[in-house]
Design an enzyme around this catalytic site. Structure first.
Site, PDB file in Angstrom:
ATOM      1  N   ASP A 192       0.875  -1.176   0.000  1.00 34.70           N
ATOM      2  CA  ASP A 192       0.000   0.000   0.000  1.00 34.70           C
ATOM      3  C   ASP A 192       0.912   1.225   0.000  1.00 34.70           C
ATOM      4  OD1 ASP A 192      -1.606   2.147   0.580  1.00 34.70           O
ATOM      5  OD2 ASP A 192      -2.720   1.152   2.178  1.00 34.70           O
ATOM      6  N   ARG A 228      -8.716  13.300  -5.373  1.00 36.63           N
ATOM      7  CA  ARG A 228      -8.863  12.365  -4.250  1.00 36.63           C
ATOM      8  C   ARG A 228      -9.418  11.029  -4.721  1.00 36.63           C
ATOM      9  NH1 ARG A 228      -8.931  12.929   1.037  1.00 36.63           N
ATOM     10  NH2 ARG A 228      -8.101  14.981   0.606  1.00 36.63           N
TER      11      ARG A 228
HETATM   12  C1  LIG Z   1      -1.437   3.766   3.818  1.00 37.45           C
HETATM   13  C2  LIG Z   1      -2.841   4.218   3.574  1.00 37.45           C
HETATM   14  N1  LIG Z   1      -3.702   3.392   2.971  1.00 37.45           N
HETATM   15  C3  LIG Z   1      -4.970   3.734   2.729  1.00 37.45           C
HETATM   16  C4  LIG Z   1      -5.448   4.963   3.101  1.00 37.45           C
HETATM   17  C5  LIG Z   1      -6.906   5.267   2.896  1.00 37.45           C
HETATM   18  O1  LIG Z   1      -7.110   6.206   1.919  1.00 37.45           O
HETATM   19  P1  LIG Z   1      -8.512   6.978   1.814  1.00 37.45           P
HETATM   20  O2  LIG Z   1      -8.545   7.948   2.925  1.00 37.45           O
HETATM   21  O3  LIG Z   1      -8.459   7.598   0.441  1.00 37.45           O
HETATM   22  O4  LIG Z   1      -9.590   5.949   1.908  1.00 37.45           O
HETATM   23  C6  LIG Z   1      -4.594   5.866   3.714  1.00 37.45           C
HETATM   24  C7  LIG Z   1      -5.112   7.198   4.096  1.00 37.45           C
HETATM   25  O5  LIG Z   1      -4.680   7.882   4.929  1.00 37.45           O
HETATM   26  C8  LIG Z   1      -3.261   5.477   3.970  1.00 37.45           C
HETATM   27  O6  LIG Z   1      -2.409   6.289   4.600  1.00 37.45           O
END
Ligand SMILES: Cc1ncc(COP(=O)(O)O)c(C=O)c1O
Length: 409
Positions: A192, A228
């Site tokens: 991720d 976003r």
């Molecule tokens: C490592 C990581 N994965 C996933 C997300 C989730 O993203 P979103 O807020 O667009 O759902 C975040 C958001 O802060 C993140 O830092």
């Protein structure tokens, strides 16, 4: 606008964004072009399905748009397959898990306190309810990833999926080491890269796709500086089919085509040489701040930074919780977020630290000089938050905000 209430809120928010120093590591300022595309007529169009295989008529333009988005995204990440439809980073993760796991399968991921994300399996997330979650922490001494320890846990747990990547980790992630661990225990590996996507595009952080990670998920709005949303990448053709099916119809309905338009523009911007310069400046600015704090004796988690963020242990450094530190900094027009630190004993709503990121202010034109000054202000007000100190430092921040504005944003 006819709706004066919303118009006022938009104007107030624009003013707030310009009147405060934005140091939240996950925020950025998109270009006017990204904003225009995101606010375009594509918001009116339904397009369930994928290019040339839609459940609605009139998709000739959205088909071309999504194809362009995919083509650009694959190019900047050197990926073979891409899905640009996830509405957010969380949606990208949930779709990815759903593509390869059954309810009850085992996930091994970084704990929230060590820097992981809620969607990596915290019990408050749907992910923690659907799957059996096992966590790894950073090393207690170094506060960095301990690959040997992760390997040990992986061998014990035998997870179906290992997740690497974080929301609050300031060091390079060695994807090759994770790939070796996942291979050894026969698990899928997902990276991720929500936070570090921009650094990866600029070749300033290893690219998990080049290192053999199975699935890569990301947000598009942090260092990548786009509209976003979320994305999923892979080099594996079989996984690509499963991932597409899992995004639609598995976990989402119609894609947000206006957001995909904004993402597409940002993928173009990320391919320009100026984007690499921008990413270099992000890292350089984070280093300037970290070095200043270290030299003042402030406890920086992991002892420094390799990327766009740094974590401060405010408890040890200033005898203040993360919540208190966040509130004091707000008084001098600086916005950061309180953040759990490794082995934090405070509740997530209080925490013992703050996270500071440089992507947003670097976009606005700030360089080492401004970041050094803001680090001084942060240090001074966290050391002494009496009224005189607050007043004096707030004026320094207001003066700083007048400097170095970038007209494109
Ligand atoms: C490592 C990581 N994965 C996933 C997300 C989730 O993203 P979103 O807020 O667009 O759902 C975040 C958001 O802060 C993140 O830092």
């Amino acid at each position: 606008m006819e709706d004066k209430k919303v118009e006022k809120l938009i104007n107030n928010e624009e003013k707030r964004q310009m009147d405060f120093v934005q140091l939240i590591a996950s925020e950025n300022f998109v270009s006017k072009d990204v904003m225009k595309a995101t606010g375009s007529v594509f918001t009116n169009k339904y397009a369930e399905g994928y290019p040339n295989a839609r459940y609605y008529g009139g998709c000739e333009n959205v088909d071309k748009l999504e194809e362009l988005a995919i083509e650009r995204l694959k190019k900047i990440f050197n990926a073979k397959f891409a899905n640009v439809q996830p509405h957010s980073g969380a949606q990208a993760n949930i779709a990815a898990y759903n593509a390869i796991l059954k309810p009850g399968d085992k996930i091994l991921s970084m704990s929230l306190n060590s820097g992981g994300h809620l969607t990596h399996g915290h019990f408050v997330s749907i992910v923690g309810k659907f799957y059996k979650i096992f966590s790894y922490e950073v090393n207690k001494e170094t506060e960095q990833l301990d690959y040997e320890e992760i390997r040990k846990i992986a061998k014990e747990v035998k997870p179906n999926l290992i997740i690497c990547g974080a929301s609050a980790y300031s060091r390079i992630i060695d994807f090759k080491k994770f790939v070796a661990i996942a291979k050894e225990v026969n698990a899928y590996l997902l990276a991720d890269i929500a936070h570090i996507a921009g650094l990866i595009v600029a070749d300033l952080h290893p690219n998990p796709l080049n290192d053999g990670v199975d699935i890569v998920t990301s947000t598009t709005h942090k260092t990548l500086r786009g509209a976003r949303g979320g994305i999923i990448l892979t080099n594996n053709p079989e996984l690509a089919i499963l991932l597409d099916k899992s995004v639609f119809p598995g976990t989402q309905g119609g894609p947000l085509m206006n957001v995909i338009a904004g993402k597409t523009v940002s993928f173009y911007e990320a391919s320009l040489p100026s984007f690499k310069e921008y990413q270099k400046n992000i890292i350089s600015n984070a280093n300037v701040m970290a070095n200043f704090f270290i030299q003042k004796g402030v406890k920086i988690i992991s002892g420094g930074t390799d990327n766009h963020l740094l974590m401060i242990n405010t408890k040890k450094s200033f005898n203040k919780t993360g919540k208190e530190a966040e509130e004091i900094l707000y008084k001098v027009n600086i916005i950061v977020n309180k953040n759990a630190i490794p082995f934090d004993e405070e509740r997530p709503i209080v925490t013992s630290g703050i996270r500071i990121g440089t992507p947003a202010m670097t976009t606005l034109g700030w360089r080492n000089k401004e970041f050094l000054k803001i680090a001084e202000v942060i240090y001074n007000v966290l050391k002494n938050d009496d009224n005189i100190s607050i007043k004096k430092n707030k004026q320094i921040v207001i003066d700083l905000l007048k400097e170095g504005k970038n007209e494109k944003y």
